[in-house]
Design an enzyme around this catalytic site. Sequence first.
Site, PDB file in Angstrom:
ATOM      1  N   LYS A 213       0.824  -1.218   0.000  1.00 22.89           N
ATOM      2  CA  LYS A 213       0.000   0.000   0.000  1.00 22.89           C
ATOM      3  C   LYS A 213       0.852   1.260   0.000  1.00 22.89           C
ATOM      4  O   LYS A 213       0.444   2.306  -0.526  1.00 22.89           O
ATOM      5  CB  LYS A 213      -0.970  -0.018   1.184  1.00 22.89           C
ATOM      6  CG  LYS A 213      -0.322  -0.027   2.567  1.00 22.89           C
ATOM      7  CD  LYS A 213      -0.146   1.349   3.153  1.00 22.89           C
ATOM      8  CE  LYS A 213       0.529   1.288   4.519  1.00 22.89           C
ATOM      9  NZ  LYS A 213       0.694   2.617   5.117  1.00 22.89           N
ATOM     10  N   THR A 270      -4.172   5.459   3.252  1.00 21.61           N
ATOM     11  CA  THR A 270      -2.850   5.957   2.877  1.00 21.61           C
ATOM     12  C   THR A 270      -2.865   6.654   1.522  1.00 21.61           C
ATOM     13  O   THR A 270      -2.036   7.536   1.275  1.00 21.61           O
ATOM     14  CB  THR A 270      -1.844   4.788   2.852  1.00 21.61           C
ATOM     15  OG1 THR A 270      -1.956   4.051   4.061  1.00 21.61           O
ATOM     16  CG2 THR A 270      -0.427   5.286   2.724  1.00 21.61           C
ATOM     17  N   ARG A 277       2.711  10.025   4.841  1.00 16.96           N
ATOM     18  CA  ARG A 277       4.028  10.448   4.342  1.00 16.96           C
ATOM     19  C   ARG A 277       4.235   9.980   2.902  1.00 16.96           C
ATOM     20  O   ARG A 277       4.826  10.681   2.086  1.00 16.96           O
ATOM     21  CB  ARG A 277       5.136   9.894   5.232  1.00 16.96           C
ATOM     22  CG  ARG A 277       5.181  10.477   6.629  1.00 16.96           C
ATOM     23  CD  ARG A 277       6.402   9.978   7.358  1.00 16.96           C
ATOM     24  NE  ARG A 277       6.422   8.518   7.434  1.00 16.96           N
ATOM     25  CZ  ARG A 277       6.213   7.817   8.533  1.00 16.96           C
ATOM     26  NH1 ARG A 277       5.963   8.440   9.651  1.00 16.96           N
ATOM     27  NH2 ARG A 277       6.257   6.503   8.516  1.00 16.96           N
ATOM     28  N   VAL A 301      11.131   9.602   7.013  1.00 20.79           N
ATOM     29  CA  VAL A 301      11.106   8.211   6.575  1.00 20.79           C
ATOM     30  C   VAL A 301       9.901   7.997   5.666  1.00 20.79           C
ATOM     31  O   VAL A 301       8.759   8.201   6.066  1.00 20.79           O
ATOM     32  CB  VAL A 301      11.037   7.253   7.778  1.00 20.79           C
ATOM     33  CG1 VAL A 301      10.906   5.807   7.294  1.00 20.79           C
ATOM     34  CG2 VAL A 301      12.267   7.405   8.658  1.00 20.79           C
TER      35      VAL A 301
END
Length: 378
Positions: A213, A270, A277, A301
């Site tokens: 994902k 996500t 992120r 990260v």
Amino acid sequence: MKDRSVEFSQSSNTGPYENVAVIGAGAWGTALASVLVRAGRNVTLWARRPELAEEINSTRRNQRYLPDIPLPERLRAVSDMREAMAGAEAVLIVTPSTSIREISEQAHALAAPEVPLFICAKGVEKGTHLLMSGIAEDAAPGRVIGVISGPTFAVEVAADAPTAVTIASNEPEWDKDIERHAAARMALSMGTYSFRPYVSNDMVGVEIGGAVKNVIAIACGILEGAGFGMNARAALITRGLSEIKELAVAMGGTRETVTGLAGMGDLMLTCSSTKSRNFSYGKQRGSGIAHDAVFDGKPVVVEGHGNALTVTDLARALGVFMPICEMTRSILHDDVPIGHAFAEYWASPLQAEPRALDIEIAHPAAEAAFTHYGSELP
């Protein structure tokens, strides 16, 4: 339907883990530690930097990772791994995927043999093609390994917003003594009126969903940044889910797991918000920002960047074709222009678009949930 609900006794090998070590004091580790404290557990949070442990203990804040969230008073942070592991009945390893092997080895050396390790990172190890649980099994031979995954933003979990996750473990004989399985015990350890865990015996399916994902989210972000519309994103999410299913099945997982929280749920979250992120990184890349300049050059990260390589390497080794992941890899690592990479995927030959564990466990905070939400919501 057969009643599979189980009432847990408070013996040494059933019921919730009362003493838990959480290794990793980033946003996700701090959030999970907070959940465990709210659920009534004794929690020690290990931070690599002594100054962060001191900050958490003295200010009840993790200023770098969760600056606006007050942390529970009973949460204790340390920077000594041995101190963190002392007396732990279960360990959550919540560090970046690149350090899972190192941390698993350390935890294995310090924890009692019966203590399970729950891996809360997502990805595939470069070179070995191992999932995070496989790394832990390799680094901690003979130990029970579990994974925790699902559609979660750490800031919402830390703020006590309603959240559901899947917890899986690698033990055999799931038809017998369910209450003794590590995944079930951890579900009871974490369950609160706001945090709802589900239990699974399919670690592969849970982990593949979590690893892939991130790559799909970067692809969605790239298209968003490049000016594509919502139709394209919906297509990538849907067909990305199909790619996750194919890889999970090839590795021995089930399609049903991928359609659950750790697959479809995590994918939807996500791929749909700049709180992610991976999506945010992709959006910046899609708008023309170079890799080294995303997030204003700060060291953030982004697991999906490396996953784009490791996931496709794994898929190639298994003979599984994952065109969206391959498209993302070509953009991030082969310097293929976005428009060209997308065209290669979109213009590929037309195709046609042609099951989970039967358990129920009594929710440890059912009454609290009714009390809380029944009074707060219409």
